[in-house]
Design a protein around this motif. Structure first.
Motif, PDB file in Angstrom:
ATOM      1  N   MET A  73       0.827  -1.189   0.000  1.00  0.00           N
ATOM      2  CA  MET A  73       0.000   0.000   0.000  1.00  0.00           C
ATOM      3  C   MET A  73       0.871   1.252   0.000  1.00  0.00           C
ATOM      4  N   LEU A  74       1.999   1.173   0.674  1.00  0.00           N
ATOM      5  CA  LEU A  74       2.915   2.306   0.705  1.00  0.00           C
ATOM      6  C   LEU A  74       3.373   2.663  -0.712  1.00  0.00           C
ATOM      7  N   LEU A  75       3.665   1.652  -1.525  1.00  0.00           N
ATOM      8  CA  LEU A  75       4.087   1.876  -2.907  1.00  0.00           C
ATOM      9  C   LEU A  75       2.982   2.543  -3.726  1.00  0.00           C
ATOM     10  N   ILE A  76       1.752   2.080  -3.544  1.00  0.00           N
ATOM     11  CA  ILE A  76       0.613   2.684  -4.259  1.00  0.00           C
ATOM     12  C   ILE A  76       0.448   4.142  -3.831  1.00  0.00           C
ATOM     13  N   GLY A  77       0.501   4.380  -2.529  1.00  0.00           N
ATOM     14  CA  GLY A  77       0.357   5.744  -2.020  1.00  0.00           C
ATOM     15  C   GLY A  77       1.455   6.670  -2.498  1.00  0.00           C
ATOM     16  N   ALA A  78       2.666   6.148  -2.565  1.00  0.00           N
ATOM     17  CA  ALA A  78       3.811   6.970  -2.949  1.00  0.00           C
ATOM     18  C   ALA A  78       3.895   7.208  -4.453  1.00  0.00           C
ATOM     19  N   THR A  79       3.194   6.426  -5.232  1.00  0.00           N
ATOM     20  CA  THR A  79       3.259   6.591  -6.688  1.00  0.00           C
ATOM     21  C   THR A  79       1.905   7.026  -7.248  1.00  0.00           C
ATOM     22  N   PHE A  80       1.008   6.090  -7.336  1.00  0.00           N
ATOM     23  CA  PHE A  80      -0.277   6.325  -7.995  1.00  0.00           C
ATOM     24  C   PHE A  80      -1.083   7.426  -7.304  1.00  0.00           C
ATOM     25  N   TYR A  81      -1.333   7.277  -6.006  1.00  0.00           N
ATOM     26  CA  TYR A  81      -2.123   8.276  -5.281  1.00  0.00           C
ATOM     27  C   TYR A  81      -1.409   9.619  -5.207  1.00  0.00           C
ATOM     28  N   ALA A  82      -0.094   9.600  -5.064  1.00  0.00           N
ATOM     29  CA  ALA A  82       0.674  10.845  -4.965  1.00  0.00           C
ATOM     30  C   ALA A  82       0.609  11.656  -6.256  1.00  0.00           C
ATOM     31  N   PHE A  83       0.379  10.998  -7.367  1.00  0.00           N
ATOM     32  CA  PHE A  83       0.221  11.692  -8.650  1.00  0.00           C
ATOM     33  C   PHE A  83      -1.238  12.080  -8.869  1.00  0.00           C
ATOM     34  N   GLU A  84      -2.127  11.143  -8.622  1.00  0.00           N
ATOM     35  CA  GLU A  84      -3.548  11.303  -8.940  1.00  0.00           C
ATOM     36  C   GLU A  84      -4.243  12.362  -8.083  1.00  0.00           C
ATOM     37  N   ILE A  85      -4.086  12.299  -6.790  1.00  0.00           N
ATOM     38  CA  ILE A  85      -4.852  13.162  -5.887  1.00  0.00           C
ATOM     39  C   ILE A  85      -4.463  14.640  -6.006  1.00  0.00           C
ATOM     40  N   PRO A  86      -3.180  15.009  -5.996  1.00  0.00           N
ATOM     41  CA  PRO A  86      -2.869  16.437  -6.174  1.00  0.00           C
ATOM     42  C   PRO A  86      -3.374  16.989  -7.511  1.00  0.00           C
ATOM     43  N   ASN A  87      -3.323  16.184  -8.556  1.00  0.00           N
ATOM     44  CA  ASN A  87      -3.844  16.639  -9.843  1.00  0.00           C
ATOM     45  C   ASN A  87      -5.344  16.866  -9.783  1.00  0.00           C
ATOM     46  N   TYR A  88      -6.049  15.997  -9.080  1.00  0.00           N
ATOM     47  CA  TYR A  88      -7.496  16.182  -8.940  1.00  0.00           C
ATOM     48  C   TYR A  88      -7.792  17.430  -8.114  1.00  0.00           C
ATOM     49  N   PHE A  89      -7.053  17.658  -7.051  1.00  0.00           N
ATOM     50  CA  PHE A  89      -7.258  18.855  -6.243  1.00  0.00           C
ATOM     51  C   PHE A  89      -6.973  20.116  -7.061  1.00  0.00           C
ATOM     52  N   ASP A  90      -5.959  20.069  -7.902  1.00  0.00           N
ATOM     53  CA  ASP A  90      -5.658  21.192  -8.789  1.00  0.00           C
ATOM     54  C   ASP A  90      -6.811  21.416  -9.766  1.00  0.00           C
ATOM     55  N   TRP A  91      -7.376  20.329 -10.277  1.00  0.00           N
ATOM     56  CA  TRP A  91      -8.525  20.417 -11.185  1.00  0.00           C
ATOM     57  C   TRP A  91      -9.711  21.060 -10.476  1.00  0.00           C
ATOM     58  N   ILE A  92      -9.950  20.710  -9.210  1.00  0.00           N
ATOM     59  CA  ILE A  92     -11.046  21.317  -8.444  1.00  0.00           C
ATOM     60  C   ILE A  92     -10.854  22.830  -8.377  1.00  0.00           C
ATOM     61  N   VAL A  93      -9.634  23.266  -8.108  1.00  0.00           N
ATOM     62  CA  VAL A  93      -9.355  24.702  -8.034  1.00  0.00           C
ATOM     63  C   VAL A  93      -9.670  25.369  -9.374  1.00  0.00           C
ATOM     64  N   LYS A  94      -9.251  24.745 -10.469  1.00  0.00           N
ATOM     65  CA  LYS A  94      -9.489  25.320 -11.799  1.00  0.00           C
ATOM     66  C   LYS A  94     -10.982  25.372 -12.122  1.00  0.00           C
ATOM     67  N   LYS A  95     -11.718  24.355 -11.736  1.00  0.00           N
ATOM     68  CA  LYS A  95     -13.149  24.294 -12.035  1.00  0.00           C
ATOM     69  C   LYS A  95     -13.982  25.239 -11.173  1.00  0.00           C
ATOM     70  N   THR A  96     -13.463  25.633 -10.034  1.00  0.00           N
ATOM     71  CA  THR A  96     -14.258  26.447  -9.110  1.00  0.00           C
ATOM     72  C   THR A  96     -13.709  27.858  -8.916  1.00  0.00           C
ATOM     73  N   HIS A  97     -12.673  28.235  -9.664  1.00  0.00           N
ATOM     74  CA  HIS A  97     -12.038  29.544  -9.429  1.00  0.00           C
ATOM     75  C   HIS A  97     -12.995  30.715  -9.661  1.00  0.00           C
ATOM     76  N   HIS A  98     -14.006  30.529 -10.480  1.00  0.00           N
ATOM     77  CA  HIS A  98     -14.947  31.604 -10.785  1.00  0.00           C
ATOM     78  C   HIS A  98     -16.112  31.690  -9.786  1.00  0.00           C
ATOM     79  N   LEU A  99     -16.210  30.723  -8.891  1.00  0.00           N
ATOM     80  CA  LEU A  99     -17.294  30.695  -7.916  1.00  0.00           C
ATOM     81  C   LEU A  99     -16.902  31.452  -6.658  1.00  0.00           C
ATOM     82  N   LYS A 100     -17.884  31.955  -5.967  1.00  0.00           N
ATOM     83  CA  LYS A 100     -17.650  32.710  -4.727  1.00  0.00           C
ATOM     84  C   LYS A 100     -18.575  32.206  -3.625  1.00  0.00           C
TER      85      LYS A 100
END
Length: 124
Positions: free
Chosen positions: A1-28
């Motif tokens: 699980m450590l390997l999955i977290g350090a590779t797959f999740y470490a790439f996937e989750i920050p990118n998704y969080f960045d996408w959330i910021v981009k999709k909601t930047h115009h909302l208040k």
């Protein structure tokens, strides 16, 4: 699980969080807050939980336990913790700066990983 977290999740989750910021930047206001929280919850859905359970089974060598029942367990696990997940994702998405969200999410996910492992006992 450590390997999955350090590779797959470490790439996937920050990118998704960045996408959330981009999709909601115009909302208040409350609309931005609820949309960010909702999008985070959509990501950590029953399929994500089932995938996590699948990894647990794979790394535990319990190949015979891999099957459709993992989806049912994941659904009930998700339903049972939706309020906790809502509060945690609200805090992560709306109170943490983007650069700290992955760390906060990883800490919350570490706690939830224990819950997911127990989900099989609780919801089977």
């Amino acid at each position: 699980m450590l390997l999955i977290g350090a590779t797959f999740y470490a790439f996937e989750i920050p990118n998704y969080f960045d996408w959330i910021v981009k999709k909601t930047h115009h909302l208040k206001g409350i609309k931005a807050t609820l949309t960010k929280t909702g999008l985070a919850i959509l990501y950590f859905n029953p399929l994500w939980i089932a995938r996590h359970l699948l990894f647990i089974k794979l790394f535990s060598g319990q190949f015979e336990a891999i099957g459709w029942p993992l989806l049912e367990i994941a659904f009930w696990s998700f339903a049972a913790n939706i309020l906790i997940s809502f509060v945690a994702n609200y805090l992560i998405q709306n109170r943490f700066k983007l650069k700290w969200r992955f760390l906060a999410s990883a800490l919350f996910s570490a706690l939830m990983a224990i819950y997911y492992a127990l989900s099989e006992t609780l919801f089977s």
